[in-house]
Design a protein around this motif. Structure first.
Motif, mmCIF file in Angstrom:
data_model
loop_
_atom_site.group_PDB
_atom_site.id
_atom_site.type_symbol
_atom_site.label_atom_id
_atom_site.label_comp_id
_atom_site.label_asym_id
_atom_site.label_seq_id
_atom_site.Cartn_x
_atom_site.Cartn_y
_atom_site.Cartn_z
ATOM 1 N N HIS A 68 -10.890 -3.428 1.779
ATOM 2 C CA HIS A 68 -10.182 -2.556 3.045
ATOM 3 C C HIS A 68 -11.174 -2.863 4.221
ATOM 4 C CE1 HIS A 68 -8.011 -0.165 1.614
ATOM 5 N NE2 HIS A 68 -8.382 0.122 0.797
ATOM 6 N N ARG A 128 4.839 -9.664 -3.481
ATOM 7 C CA ARG A 128 4.138 -8.295 -3.296
ATOM 8 C C ARG A 128 5.327 -8.172 -5.241
ATOM 9 N NH1 ARG A 128 2.601 -4.101 0.475
ATOM 10 N NH2 ARG A 128 0.879 -5.445 1.710
ATOM 11 N N GLU A 172 -4.747 -5.151 -9.876
ATOM 12 C CA GLU A 172 -3.910 -4.833 -8.335
ATOM 13 C C GLU A 172 -4.874 -3.901 -7.273
ATOM 14 O OE1 GLU A 172 -0.124 -2.991 -9.397
ATOM 15 O OE2 GLU A 172 0.532 -4.553 -9.296
ATOM 16 N N GLU A 173 -5.289 -2.912 -7.497
ATOM 17 C CA GLU A 173 -6.696 -2.291 -7.446
ATOM 18 C C GLU A 173 -7.571 -3.084 -6.686
ATOM 19 O OE1 GLU A 173 -6.666 0.409 -5.658
ATOM 20 O OE2 GLU A 173 -4.787 1.332 -6.582
ATOM 21 N N LYS A 204 -7.703 -6.137 -5.819
ATOM 22 C CA LYS A 204 -7.046 -7.260 -4.527
ATOM 23 C C LYS A 204 -7.549 -6.409 -2.886
ATOM 24 C CE LYS A 204 -4.508 -10.070 -8.358
ATOM 25 N NZ LYS A 204 -3.114 -10.636 -8.098
ATOM 26 N N LYS A 205 -7.526 -5.168 -3.634
ATOM 27 C CA LYS A 205 -7.741 -4.743 -2.369
ATOM 28 C C LYS A 205 -9.050 -4.734 -1.293
ATOM 29 C CE LYS A 205 -3.330 -1.589 -3.232
ATOM 30 N NZ LYS A 205 -2.973 -0.202 -2.866
#
Length: 210
Positions: A12, A194, A6-7, A9-10
């Motif tokens: 910034h 989500r 999940e991390e 997929k982020k």
């Protein structure tokens, strides 16, 4: 606790890069540069304000509407009565507020209606425009299609019909952006994407709009 997948997929990105990306997508879908700049600014402003349900994540649905012929990305509104020509609501709302402020400079109050338009995201940015560009207070209203049940029912009957208002302030401006619904539809769709649980009290809205 988020797992490593999940991390990953982020992503910034800076507000400037996000705005440039949105403008490029819109221009790639034959939207005029000036209009693309307005839409990109409004969507990124929503994300920066924490209203991510009305931010950049709307781009896929807007592009789908263009491809399906439900939204004309090339349209530029007329100012006389403000005819949005079925184009982006951001552009029509921005030009309508400019026209209203010009009227207010002459007559003390300005009022403009918009027809044949589409979604304009969060209402706060339109009130902010009046404050930043003209130092004026404003009221923003819109109608909407049925999305909520009446109390005790399960069928869609009432529109979300959000409203916003804003006024200059000594230290910072006052802006109120709200709607009569329990939650924005975008928050429910985000929870679905989500696979998150909805807070208690949203179920009546969910039944009505899904």
């Amino acid at each position: 606790m988020a797992n490593s997948t999940e991390e990953q997929k982020k992503f910034h990105v800076s507000a400037t890069d996000a705005e440039s990306f949105v403008k490029a997508v819109l221009r790639g879908n034959v939207m005029p540069d000036d209009n693309a700049a307005v839409v990109a600014k409004c969507l990124v402003a929503a994300d920066l304000r924490g209203v991510d349900t009305h931010g950049v994540n709307r781009i896929p649905s807007y592009m789908a509407r263009i491809r399906e012929g439900l939204l004309d990305g090339k349209a530029s509104p007329d100012i006389h009565q403000v005819d949005g020509k079925n184009g982006f609501g951001f552009v029509a709302a921005s030009r309508a507020m400019i026209a209203a402020c010009e009227m207010a400079k002459v007559y003390g109050i300005g009022m403009v209606s918009v027809k044949h338009s589409n979604d304009f995201g969060m209402g706060a940015w339109i009130a902010q425009q009046a404050i930043e560009e003209a130092g004026m207070m404003s009221l923003v209203f819109t109608n909407s299609s049925p999305a909520m049940p009446a109390w005790g029912s399960k069928e869609k009957l009432i529109g979300i019909s959000p409203l916003a208002c804003g006024a200059p302030g000594k230290d910072r401006p006052f802006i109120l952006d709200m709607a009569p619904s329990v939650a924005a539809r975008g928050k429910i769709y985000k929870a679905l994407r989500r696979e998150e649980k909805l807070p208690e009290g949203c179920m009546t809205v969910t039944i009505a709009i899904l």
